[in-house]
Write a protein that holds these residues in place. Structure first.
Motif, PDB file in Angstrom:
ATOM      1  N   ILE A 710      15.431  11.180   4.977  1.00 60.12           N
ATOM      2  CA  ILE A 710      16.218   9.990   4.240  1.00 60.12           C
ATOM      3  C   ILE A 710      15.552   8.786   5.325  1.00 60.12           C
ATOM      4  O   ILE A 710      15.295   7.585   4.610  1.00 60.12           O
ATOM      5  CB  ILE A 710      17.403  10.006   4.169  1.00 60.12           C
ATOM      6  CG1 ILE A 710      17.842  11.221   3.415  1.00 60.12           C
ATOM      7  CG2 ILE A 710      18.119   8.669   3.926  1.00 60.12           C
ATOM      8  CD1 ILE A 710      19.300  11.640   3.275  1.00 60.12           C
ATOM      9  N   VAL A 711      15.657   8.950   6.553  1.00 66.21           N
ATOM     10  CA  VAL A 711      15.500   7.818   7.411  1.00 66.21           C
ATOM     11  C   VAL A 711      13.823   7.493   7.136  1.00 66.21           C
ATOM     12  O   VAL A 711      13.454   6.188   6.948  1.00 66.21           O
ATOM     13  CB  VAL A 711      15.469   8.154   8.992  1.00 66.21           C
ATOM     14  CG1 VAL A 711      15.075   6.899  10.026  1.00 66.21           C
ATOM     15  CG2 VAL A 711      17.061   8.396   9.307  1.00 66.21           C
ATOM     16  N   VAL A 712      13.066   8.322   7.047  1.00 61.56           N
ATOM     17  CA  VAL A 712      11.534   7.975   6.821  1.00 61.56           C
ATOM     18  C   VAL A 712      11.435   7.253   5.590  1.00 61.56           C
ATOM     19  O   VAL A 712      10.697   6.309   5.443  1.00 61.56           O
ATOM     20  CB  VAL A 712      10.728   9.200   6.954  1.00 61.56           C
ATOM     21  CG1 VAL A 712       9.174   8.983   6.581  1.00 61.56           C
ATOM     22  CG2 VAL A 712      10.719   9.769   8.338  1.00 61.56           C
ATOM     23  N   PHE A 713      12.291   7.732   4.536  1.00 57.21           N
ATOM     24  CA  PHE A 713      12.042   6.972   3.293  1.00 57.21           C
ATOM     25  C   PHE A 713      12.495   5.714   3.493  1.00 57.21           C
ATOM     26  O   PHE A 713      11.819   4.862   2.961  1.00 57.21           O
ATOM     27  CB  PHE A 713      12.882   7.747   2.302  1.00 57.21           C
ATOM     28  CG  PHE A 713      12.766   7.407   0.889  1.00 57.21           C
ATOM     29  CD1 PHE A 713      11.364   7.335   0.135  1.00 57.21           C
ATOM     30  CD2 PHE A 713      13.700   6.739   0.138  1.00 57.21           C
ATOM     31  CE1 PHE A 713      11.326   6.958  -1.246  1.00 57.21           C
ATOM     32  CE2 PHE A 713      13.790   6.181  -1.088  1.00 57.21           C
ATOM     33  CZ  PHE A 713      12.565   6.331  -1.619  1.00 57.21           C
ATOM     34  N   VAL A 714      13.718   5.432   3.944  1.00 54.47           N
ATOM     35  CA  VAL A 714      14.144   3.807   4.115  1.00 54.47           C
ATOM     36  C   VAL A 714      13.118   2.996   4.757  1.00 54.47           C
ATOM     37  O   VAL A 714      12.691   2.041   4.397  1.00 54.47           O
ATOM     38  CB  VAL A 714      15.606   3.888   4.820  1.00 54.47           C
ATOM     39  CG1 VAL A 714      16.118   2.564   5.164  1.00 54.47           C
ATOM     40  CG2 VAL A 714      16.509   4.596   4.025  1.00 54.47           C
ATOM     41  N   LEU A 715      12.650   3.660   6.022  1.00 51.60           N
ATOM     42  CA  LEU A 715      11.686   2.727   6.656  1.00 51.60           C
ATOM     43  C   LEU A 715      10.268   2.493   5.946  1.00 51.60           C
ATOM     44  O   LEU A 715       9.737   1.503   6.051  1.00 51.60           O
ATOM     45  CB  LEU A 715      11.159   3.647   8.148  1.00 51.60           C
ATOM     46  CG  LEU A 715      12.336   3.826   9.147  1.00 51.60           C
ATOM     47  CD1 LEU A 715      11.706   4.505  10.317  1.00 51.60           C
ATOM     48  CD2 LEU A 715      12.713   2.385   9.694  1.00 51.60           C
ATOM     49  N   LEU A 716      10.168   3.440   5.028  1.00 51.99           N
ATOM     50  CA  LEU A 716       8.750   3.035   4.263  1.00 51.99           C
ATOM     51  C   LEU A 716       9.201   2.032   3.259  1.00 51.99           C
ATOM     52  O   LEU A 716       8.185   1.223   2.833  1.00 51.99           O
ATOM     53  CB  LEU A 716       8.570   4.597   3.265  1.00 51.99           C
ATOM     54  CG  LEU A 716       6.984   4.609   2.672  1.00 51.99           C
ATOM     55  CD1 LEU A 716       5.946   3.817   3.300  1.00 51.99           C
ATOM     56  CD2 LEU A 716       7.048   5.825   1.756  1.00 51.99           C
ATOM     57  N   LEU A 717      10.447   2.168   2.582  1.00 57.05           N
ATOM     58  CA  LEU A 717      10.890   1.008   1.440  1.00 57.05           C
ATOM     59  C   LEU A 717      10.830  -0.346   2.540  1.00 57.05           C
ATOM     60  O   LEU A 717      10.422  -1.276   1.871  1.00 57.05           O
ATOM     61  CB  LEU A 717      12.082   1.342   0.915  1.00 57.05           C
ATOM     62  CG  LEU A 717      12.091   2.274   0.083  1.00 57.05           C
ATOM     63  CD1 LEU A 717      13.613   2.501  -0.531  1.00 57.05           C
ATOM     64  CD2 LEU A 717      11.000   2.243  -1.099  1.00 57.05           C
ATOM     65  N   VAL A 718      11.356  -0.479   3.487  1.00 60.43           N
ATOM     66  CA  VAL A 718      11.312  -1.745   4.320  1.00 60.43           C
ATOM     67  C   VAL A 718      10.004  -2.157   4.626  1.00 60.43           C
ATOM     68  O   VAL A 718       9.692  -3.301   4.542  1.00 60.43           O
ATOM     69  CB  VAL A 718      12.166  -1.430   5.635  1.00 60.43           C
ATOM     70  CG1 VAL A 718      12.027  -2.837   6.502  1.00 60.43           C
ATOM     71  CG2 VAL A 718      13.433  -1.186   5.385  1.00 60.43           C
ATOM     72  N   GLY A 719       9.102  -1.277   4.882  1.00 59.55           N
ATOM     73  CA  GLY A 719       7.589  -1.631   5.237  1.00 59.55           C
ATOM     74  C   GLY A 719       7.010  -2.126   3.998  1.00 59.55           C
ATOM     75  O   GLY A 719       6.246  -3.181   3.931  1.00 59.55           O
ATOM     76  N   VAL A 720       7.246  -1.524   2.842  1.00 63.50           N
ATOM     77  CA  VAL A 720       6.531  -2.235   1.627  1.00 63.50           C
ATOM     78  C   VAL A 720       7.073  -3.221   1.292  1.00 63.50           C
ATOM     79  O   VAL A 720       6.402  -4.404   0.734  1.00 63.50           O
ATOM     80  CB  VAL A 720       6.716  -1.047   0.383  1.00 63.50           C
ATOM     81  CG1 VAL A 720       6.510  -1.399  -0.995  1.00 63.50           C
ATOM     82  CG2 VAL A 720       5.972   0.365   0.672  1.00 63.50           C
ATOM     83  N   ASP A 721       8.422  -3.520   1.414  1.00 59.84           N
ATOM     84  CA  ASP A 721       8.879  -5.031   1.096  1.00 59.84           C
ATOM     85  C   ASP A 721       8.437  -6.132   1.939  1.00 59.84           C
ATOM     86  O   ASP A 721       8.342  -7.186   1.551  1.00 59.84           O
ATOM     87  CB  ASP A 721      10.453  -4.744   1.202  1.00 59.84           C
ATOM     88  CG  ASP A 721      11.368  -6.098   0.787  1.00 59.84           C
ATOM     89  OD1 ASP A 721      11.040  -6.144  -0.521  1.00 59.84           O
ATOM     90  OD2 ASP A 721      11.739  -6.804   1.707  1.00 59.84           O
ATOM     91  N   VAL A 722       8.503  -5.691   3.385  1.00 60.68           N
ATOM     92  CA  VAL A 722       7.863  -6.728   4.084  1.00 60.68           C
ATOM     93  C   VAL A 722       6.448  -7.140   3.893  1.00 60.68           C
ATOM     94  O   VAL A 722       5.888  -8.154   3.825  1.00 60.68           O
ATOM     95  CB  VAL A 722       7.896  -6.419   5.741  1.00 60.68           C
ATOM     96  CG1 VAL A 722       7.264  -7.101   6.661  1.00 60.68           C
ATOM     97  CG2 VAL A 722       9.141  -6.098   6.186  1.00 60.68           C
TER      98      VAL A 722
END
Length: 841
Positions: A710-722
């Motif tokens: 779950i943590v990896v998935f959230v970090l991936l979403l943040v990276g895509v958004d940035v």
């Protein structure tokens, strides 16, 4: 008549039955003093009473402690004498009674004294050199004769006058030595009864202590929280105890002093000048005592008390550096600068450097100061017990000095960097010129400038032949100005490499060659080898030009076939001409060449992984590999291992620990077997404990794994958004920036980034040229700052971003920027630098 005879026999029978007979066993008795013994009295006939009588006629009663009488049955009684004494000797009588009938028997009991050692202690101790009296007192009846023995032999007092047997049977040794120590036998004999006994007496010889000081004088340094050790080693027997004293006062472990377990080492903590003096080491044991003195000398370590930084201008007439120091003994003062050392009275050959010293002061004088004299000077004050060092900095102000590679190679549409390294103090401003025109100008779009504190880079992307030629770098500071011309030269393809030797095998050939005479101005990137059979097309392969590459191997050839081979070199500009083809003929089909072996000891320590590299197969495919191995100290080989032709390694396990092995690997084809490839190795020593190689799992539960995902998935979403925020101006972060912060996003910078990518564009038909020329530095400037790019590295800001011309700047502002001279600021008081070797990448 018959009745009369019967009557006579009847009277005789009843008369015998009515009489008593007594027998004592043993009939005689000898008892040693202290021993116990019993006597059995047996009665023949009917006895009502059986009594024992002492030698004095007294009837022995059953309740006595020393002599006990027991009635065993109707016909026997026992007399027991316990712990016999001489008073118990005499004739004992056993009396049997029945009515008026009585019978008795006697036994004569004799009591004698056995050999007894009354006083013969062991061990007996004496001091070396004393007259020793070894005691051995013996009692017996009759008196015993005494014999003394040592080391299994009888002591002959007539042969060694030091030995004497005294009237009381003691053994005297005059002036006893340590070598006399050991076991002595006191042997007593009574000839009358053949009795013998002995006593082994251990004799110990104590030796007066002797003392050996490790150092009779010890030097120490005061006021540096130093500890010093005074030591003495004491010998003697028994082992002596050691104590230390100063001025008759015994020293004990406390905050100031520390003693080791046997007292031989005295440690004085935080030595001061008042601790100087004599210390006494005292050793004592049973034999006596001994003393020795150790002297402690306390000195003061040198300390530099004055040293200041200085400032000078280049070519100034002279400047003097001063260093003062204190210490006891008086220290000598020396100077050093880099790898140069200056001592008292020294003067350089040109007379520009001179050192003078007086008492505790030393001066270093520099005449006609050069910029290379700038830097750190080390003053060292040294005496017999230590040294002190301090540095001072000499700052030299001087006009700019330009360094850097004069020639740079590139080709059209390939960016190159010209480096202008400026040494100056104070910092200098740098301006680039082309044919007298300052760069960049309105007419030049293929030129960019990038500055670091010490280097200015001119990036040129040639569009035509006109862009090659001379470029000028001019540096100016408060002291002066200097200019230097740099040449941008058109690169060329390399010349052909020269084939030196061709060594054919059945299916391979080894080609040795020399690098081309001309590289075209840039580094060679690859070599191309081409080969063919007569009348067929060329087959080629490229090889990376690694450092020192001078040999290649061509594989996949047919046996007993003529081939031609040629080579060419490739650099960033392109491929050069090929060498003249050489013809060779491959060898006939034969057995393979021996495999090349490499061994690696496995983690467990007693297993080896043997890898082999296939060599020439002799023109016939490898059928299989045969592996044999053995321990070197045995003659028998382990069973042969056969592996298929595609195998590349074998793992030999369960080997003996700490044993040397040899391994043979043979390749076999239709023609036969190759010579063996060999390798030797030694297994590791057997470990004391065997590590647990089994793992019980990852240790993470299902919940932990799900949480990590779950943590990896959230970090991936943040990276895509940035990423969306910076590139496409969209996403959740963009929404926050516009609605809450009032910002429009980074749109203006996107064009700059796109423009900066131009520095990476290369000629699609050629490899890029990368040429780096490194230079040594002189001591007035440090080597810090951003990494130096080479001639084809895209120019970047110090923060790592690609430098581009900002399209959003107003035209008048852009014009102003182009006209302003570029300033290169050097770091004050840094070490100067000089040009050095060149290297190409």
């Amino acid at each position: 008549m018959i009745q009369t005879m019967d009557l006579i026999w009847a009277l005789l029978f009843f008369g015998y039955a009515a009489s008593l007979q007594v027998e004592i066993t043993p009939m005689q008795g000898e008892i040693s003093v202290g021993e116990s013994k019993f006597f059995l009295c047996e009665v023949v006939g009917d006895a009502k009473d059986i009594d024992w009588y002492a030698p004095n006629g007294e009837k022995l009663l059953p309740n006595r402690q020393d002599i006990i009488v027991n009635r065993n049955d109707e016909s026997s009684s026992t007399l027991t004498i316990y712990n016999a004494d001489v008073d118990n000797a005499g004739v004992y009588k056993c009396v049997a009674k029945n009515a008026d009938k009585e019978s008795q028997g006697t036994v004569n009991v004799k009591i004698f004294q056995k050999i007894t050692f009354k006083n013969a202690p062991s061990p007996q101790e004496f001091n070396e050199g004393d007259d020793a009296d070894i005691i051995c007192d013996v009692v017996s009846s009759p008196p015993a004769s005494i014999i003394w023995k040592h080391k299994g032999s009888k002591i002959q007092v007539t042969k060694d006058v030091r030995f004497k047997i005294m009237g009381n049977n003691h053994l005297q040794i005059r002036g006893i030595k340590k070598t006399d120590e050991g076991a002595y036998t006191c042997e007593a004999r009574v000839m009358a009864r053949g009795e013998i006994d002995l006593k082994i007496i251990k004799v110990i010889v104590n030796v007066l202590p002797s003392i050996r000081t490790r150092q009779s004088e010890v030097n120490a340094t005061a006021d540096i929280n130093q500890s010093v050790m005074l030591a003495c080693d004491a010998d003697g027997f028994p082992e002596p105890t050691v104590t230390w004293a100063r001025d008759i006062i015994v020293l004990e472990s406390d905050d100031k002093y520390s003693l080791n377990d046997d007292g031989s080492e005295l440690i004085i903590k935080d030595v001061k000048k008042v601790d100087e003096g004599d210390y006494t080491c005292i050793a004592r044991n049973k034999a006596g005592g001994k003393e020795e003195e150790v002297s402690l000398n306390v000195f003061v370590q040198p300390r530099i008390t004055y040293l200041d930084n200085q400032t000078a201008s280049e070519l100034e007439e002279q400047i003097t550096l001063t260093c003062e120091a204190s210490g006891d003994p008086t220290p000598t003062i020396t100077w050093s600068f880099g790898r140069r050392f200056f001592t008292e009275g020294e003067q350089s050959l040109d007379g520009n450097v001179m050192v003078r010293s007086h008492a505790r002061v030393s001066s270093l004088t520099l005449k006609y100061v050069q910029f290379t004299d700038a830097g750190q000077y080390l003053c060292t004050a040294r005496n017999s017990i230590g040294q002190d060092q301090q540095t001072m900095y000499l700052e030299v102000r001087y006009a700019p000095k330009i360094q850097g590679s004069v020639t740079v190679y590139t080709w059209e549409r390939n960016a190159a960097n010209i480096s202008c390294e400026v040494l100056a103090h104070p910092g200098a401003s740098v301006v680039w010129f082309r044919d007298g025109q300052q760069l960049p100008s309105a007419n030049t779009t293929n030129v960019k400038i990038y500055n670091t504190p010490a280097i200015s880079y001119l990036e040129v992307t040639p569009d035509s032949q006109n862009d090659f030629g001379s470029y000028n770098c001019t540096a100016t500071n408060l002291i002066g100005t200097e200019s230097k011309e740099f040449l941008l030269i058109q690169a060329d393809v390399p010349s052909a490499p020269a084939i030196e030797r061709v060594e054919p095998f059945s299916s391979t050939v080894v080609v040795e060659f020399e690098e081309p005479d001309a590289s075209g101005g840039v580094a060679i990137l690859k070599y191309r080898a081409e080969w063919r059979m007569k009348g067929q097309d060329w087959t080629s392969r490229e090889y990376d030009a690694e450092d020192g590459l001078s040999m290649i191997t061509i594989v996949g050839l047919k046996p007993e076939t003529f081939y031609g081979v040629k080579m060419s070199a490739i650099n960033g500009k392109g491929e050069g001409e090929s060498s003249t083809p050489l013809t060779f003929k491959t060898e006939p089909v034969r057995e393979p060449s021996p495999p090349k072996l490499e061994g690696k000891l496995q983690t467990m320590g007693n297993a080896l992984k043997v890898n082999w590299i296939k060599q020439d197969d002799g023109g016939s495919p490898i059928k299989h590999y045969l592996i044999r191995y053995r321990a070197k100290h045995v003659s028998d080989w382990k069973p042969e291992i056969r592996l298929p032709h595609g195998s590349e390694y074998v793992v030999l396990s369960s080997l003996d620990w700490n044993t040397e092995y040899e391994v043979y690997v043979v390749a076999e084809n239709q023609q036969g077997k190759s010579p063996p490839g060999t390798i030797s190795f030694r297994t590791a020593a057997e470990p004391t404990t065997i590590p647990d190689t089994m793992t019980s799992g990852s240790g993470l539960g299902t919940g932990a794994i799900v949480g990590i995902l779950i943590v990896v998935f959230v970090l991936l979403l943040v990276g895509v958004d940035v990423t969306c925020y910076f590139l496409n101006k969209c996403g959740f972060l963009m929404c926050i920036a516009v609605n809450f912060c009032g910002k429009s996003g980074p749109g203006a910078k996107n064009k700059d980034i796109e423009a900066g990518k131009a520095a990476f564009i290369k000629d699609e038909s050629k490899e890029p040229i990368v040429e780096v020329r490194t230079e040594d530095r002189t001591p007035n400037h440090e080597g810090g700052g951003p990494t130096e790019p080479n001639e084809t590295t895209p120019l970047t800001d110090p923060d790592g971003k690609i430098m581009t011309e900002d399209k959003s700047i107003a035209p008048e502002m852009e014009t102003e920027v182009k006209k302003a001279p570029t300033e290169v600021k050097t770091v004050p008081n840094e070490a100067a630098q000089t040009n050095g070797n060149e290297s190409k990448a």
